[in-house]
Design an enzyme around this catalytic site. Structure first.
Site, PDB file in Angstrom:
ATOM      1  N   ALA A   1      -9.069   6.968 -10.483  1.00 59.32           N
ATOM      2  CA  ALA A   1      -9.805   5.899  -9.609  1.00 59.32           C
ATOM      3  C   ALA A   1     -10.783   5.120 -10.235  1.00 59.32           C
ATOM      4  O   ALA A   1     -11.213   4.085  -9.512  1.00 59.32           O
ATOM      5  CB  ALA A   1     -10.353   6.892  -8.501  1.00 59.32           C
ATOM      6  N   SER A   2     -11.370   5.335 -11.423  1.00 64.42           N
ATOM      7  CA  SER A   2     -12.121   4.612 -12.158  1.00 64.42           C
ATOM      8  C   SER A   2     -11.707   3.777 -13.221  1.00 64.42           C
ATOM      9  O   SER A   2     -12.154   2.754 -13.949  1.00 64.42           O
ATOM     10  CB  SER A   2     -13.240   5.376 -12.500  1.00 64.42           C
ATOM     11  OG  SER A   2     -13.261   6.485 -13.396  1.00 64.42           O
TER      12      SER A   2
ATOM     13  N   GLY B   1      -7.875   3.525 -16.106  1.00 65.88           N
ATOM     14  CA  GLY B   1      -6.255   3.708 -16.381  1.00 65.88           C
ATOM     15  C   GLY B   1      -6.205   3.747 -17.841  1.00 65.88           C
ATOM     16  O   GLY B   1      -6.862   3.229 -18.501  1.00 65.88           O
TER      17      GLY B   1
ATOM     18  N   GLY C   1      -3.910  10.530  -5.619  1.00 69.25           N
ATOM     19  CA  GLY C   1      -2.841  10.638  -4.202  1.00 69.25           C
ATOM     20  C   GLY C   1      -3.448   9.776  -3.162  1.00 69.25           C
ATOM     21  O   GLY C   1      -4.326   9.119  -3.030  1.00 69.25           O
TER      22      GLY C   1
ATOM     23  N   ASP D   1      -2.038  12.861 -10.064  1.00 71.06           N
ATOM     24  CA  ASP D   1      -2.527  13.272 -11.489  1.00 71.06           C
ATOM     25  C   ASP D   1      -3.117  14.566 -11.540  1.00 71.06           C
ATOM     26  O   ASP D   1      -3.090  15.246 -12.720  1.00 71.06           O
ATOM     27  CB  ASP D   1      -3.702  12.160 -11.659  1.00 71.06           C
ATOM     28  CG  ASP D   1      -4.841  11.947 -10.488  1.00 71.06           C
ATOM     29  OD1 ASP D   1      -4.544  12.874  -9.762  1.00 71.06           O
ATOM     30  OD2 ASP D   1      -5.767  11.002 -10.826  1.00 71.06           O
ATOM     31  N   THR D   2      -3.502  15.080 -10.284  1.00 73.78           N
ATOM     32  CA  THR D   2      -3.754  16.508 -10.700  1.00 73.78           C
ATOM     33  C   THR D   2      -2.775  17.577 -10.726  1.00 73.78           C
ATOM     34  O   THR D   2      -2.777  18.407 -11.544  1.00 73.78           O
ATOM     35  CB  THR D   2      -4.544  17.103  -9.386  1.00 73.78           C
ATOM     36  OG1 THR D   2      -5.660  16.122  -8.787  1.00 73.78           O
ATOM     37  CG2 THR D   2      -5.185  18.503  -9.564  1.00 73.78           C
TER      38      THR D   2
ATOM     39  N   ASN E   1     -10.746  20.342  -2.921  1.00 68.61           N
ATOM     40  CA  ASN E   1     -11.301  19.215  -3.177  1.00 68.61           C
ATOM     41  C   ASN E   1     -12.743  19.648  -3.410  1.00 68.61           C
ATOM     42  O   ASN E   1     -13.329  19.894  -2.222  1.00 68.61           O
ATOM     43  CB  ASN E   1     -10.875  18.071  -2.633  1.00 68.61           C
ATOM     44  CG  ASN E   1      -9.582  17.460  -2.654  1.00 68.61           C
ATOM     45  OD1 ASN E   1      -8.749  18.216  -3.046  1.00 68.61           O
ATOM     46  ND2 ASN E   1      -9.589  16.210  -2.719  1.00 68.61           N
TER      47      ASN E   1
ATOM     48  N   GLN F   1     -21.102   8.819 -11.040  1.00 67.65           N
ATOM     49  CA  GLN F   1     -20.408   7.579 -11.349  1.00 67.65           C
ATOM     50  C   GLN F   1     -21.127   6.453 -10.643  1.00 67.65           C
ATOM     51  O   GLN F   1     -21.637   5.517 -11.063  1.00 67.65           O
ATOM     52  CB  GLN F   1     -19.061   7.465 -11.008  1.00 67.65           C
ATOM     53  CG  GLN F   1     -18.089   8.351 -12.083  1.00 67.65           C
ATOM     54  CD  GLN F   1     -16.824   8.434 -11.680  1.00 67.65           C
ATOM     55  OE1 GLN F   1     -16.282   7.914 -10.455  1.00 67.65           O
ATOM     56  NE2 GLN F   1     -15.719   9.105 -12.549  1.00 67.65           N
TER      57      GLN F   1
ATOM     58  N   GLY G   1     -11.508  14.627 -18.059  1.00 69.51           N
ATOM     59  CA  GLY G   1     -12.600  13.949 -18.464  1.00 69.51           C
ATOM     60  C   GLY G   1     -13.932  14.332 -18.386  1.00 69.51           C
ATOM     61  O   GLY G   1     -14.834  14.433 -19.152  1.00 69.51           O
TER      62      GLY G   1
END
Length: 489
Positions: free
Chosen positions: A13-14, A16, A83, A237-238, A296, A304, A402
């Site tokens: 989301a932040s 790539g 997602g 990605d998860t 979640n 961020q 990260g």
């Protein structure tokens, strides 16, 4: 020596990245090299919060072209992203409408409406997916209610990784692990649920049957003319991050730490009982028919936004200043939906502290301390919930992604949870993406085989819980009585 060169496109989301992996068969070694890293973020367009998919596609192509320009033979490519979000296409493959982001407010109130009209338990029994207001189920309802003029033009709905794979290959695919995040896939049939689709207003013809990771979608033709297979990896990605989590035994839990924190465990069977529903547990699809039973947590999104609003560029210095402050002086519930996308995150955090008669975090370090302590406390809550759900405690927690580079947060997590934490690998989503590619190329047997490769090649750091730490005392004395609000349940 026999080598394989695989390229992972990993979109968060932040940010790539396009990463090149080199796998050496004889010694089972895997090395990663970053080819191209680029920013991603939210945009405002025609009153909606959107993604710039054209810019992302250009960045992907730039990264792939860089690999080809080096004369490297690419054996395969895989793409994973976040997602729930999707792109709509017409019969000619042209976009219909905007690629709206999940943090847009268009779905406000629709989750409650669905629960009232379909029944909360029935939705959960069908999908096994947690209730989040931005799930694709509610996004499609928002679209079909608010923009009905688009409906006659829509022929296909592609989730984000499937859209970018389509742009490279011209072939459409609906990958299973990401499809399950939509809350539209039936947990028993692994196909789209007709009742949920009908409520969303979407046409089932917009979707193809979900495919499990490991098939070749099509081919990308590189500038030199070579046809390179594009593999359907675990494209959420998860799901990719979990594949690369070096889980060892049934008592290991994982925490994929980034913009979101996803905490859970692997299971051969889903959990859809009343306890799981009450805790808002999700059963997302994983590789090899496994379920990612998880929850979640708002994650480093809060940090961020604070970094952005306060224009902080030196994160290590901020963490050092934060570490010097006392623990748990300011605490919030990160999963309060007020933090999904507030106008000003700093002000929202301060307001939450003010409303609960706490001191107000003013400085940059105080705001960061509030976020780190609050996340660690919520991690402890969720880990306890998951252990109760499955009837067995966990012996270790693997933090990947990260966020696992934040040693302070890792130690706070170990102390608050009272559990050994193993941090790494950092590029977990990329590695899991590569893992499925290597299995598709018949270089590895299965996920467990790949995890052995990760365990021997990744840089892992262990954090031992300190029962005498401030946060451990806080958990023992105060936090056990604290009530936490479910994220959007």
């Amino acid at each position: 020596m026999t080598f394989r060169n695989c390229v992972a496109v990993d979109l968060g989301a932040s940010s790539g990245r396009v990463m090149l992996a080199r796998y050496e068969r004889e010694c089972r070694s895997l090395t990663l090299r970053e080819i191209h890293r680029f920013k991603n973020g939210l945009h405002s367009q025609n009153g909606y919060v959107t993604w710039d998919v054209d810019s992302l596609e250009s960045a992907i192509r730039l990264g792939l072209n860089k690999v080809c320009e080096e004369g490297i033979r690419i054996d395969s490519i895989g793409i994973d992203t976040w997602g729930v979000d999707f792109v709509l296409l017409d019969l000619q493959g042209k976009r219909v409408g905007l690629p709206v982001a999940y943090r847009d407010s268009r779905t406000n109130g629709l989750m409650t409406q669905a629960q009232q009209q379909l029944g909360k338990r029935d939705i959960y029994q069908r999908s096994g997916i947690q209730f989040l207001p931005f799930n694709t189920l509610y996004q499609l309802r928002a679209l079909t209610e608010q923009q009905p003029e688009l409906i006659p033009h829509i022929a296909h709905a592609l989730l984000m990784p499937d859209y970018f794979s389509y742009r490279l290959t011209g072939k459409m695919n609906w990958e299973y692990t990401n499809a399950t995040t939509t809350q539209l896939v039936n947990i028993n049939s692994d196909d789209w649920d007709e009742s949920l689709l009908a409520w969303s207003g979407a046409n089932k013809a917009w979707f193809g049957h979900p495919t499990h990771p490991g098939n070749v979608i099509g081919h990308w033709i590189c500038p030199q003319g070579n046809e390179i297979p594009v593999v359907a990896v675990a494209s959420h990605d998860t799901a990719s991050a979990v594949i690369a989590s070096p889980l060892n035994g049934s008592r290991a839990a994982y925490l994929s730490s980034g913009t979101w924190s996803l905490m859970g465990f692997e299971s051969q069977t889903p959990f859809t009982n009343d306890t799981a529903l009450a805790a808002n547990i999700t059963n997302e699809g994983g590789a090899e028919g496994r379920y990612r039973v998880l929850k979640n947590i708002m994650g480093l999104w809060l940090l961020q936004r604070v970094l952005q609003e306060r224009q902080i560029n030196d994160l290590p210095a901020l963490i050092a200043a934060t570490q010097a402050l006392p623990a748990c002086r300011f605490t919030i519930n990160p999963n309060d939906d007020r933090f999904i996308n507030p106008d000003e995150m700093c002000s929202e955090i301060q307001a939450a502290c003010r409303e609960t008669a706490q001191p107000i975090p003013e400085s940059d370090a105080e705001l960061a301390r509030c976020i780190f302590d609050s996340l660690a406390l919520l991690y402890a809550d969720v880990l306890h919930e998951l252990a109760q759900l499955r009837g067995e405690d966990f012996s270790q927690l693997h933090i990947v992604g990260g966020g696992c580079q934040n040693a302070l947060l890792n130690q706070l997590c170990a102390d608050a949870c009272g559990i050994r934490v193993i941090a790494g690998p950092v590029e977990a989503s990329t590695l899991g993406n590569i893992g499925i590619q290597l299995m598709t190329l018949d270089e590895l047997n299965n996920v467990d085989d790949f995890r052995q490769v990760v365990s021997t090649t990744a840089n892992l750091t262990t954090f031992t819980p300190n029962p005498d730490s401030e946060i451990a005392h806080y958990v023992a004395q105060i936090h056990s009585t604290r009530q936490t609000k479910e994220l959007c349940a």
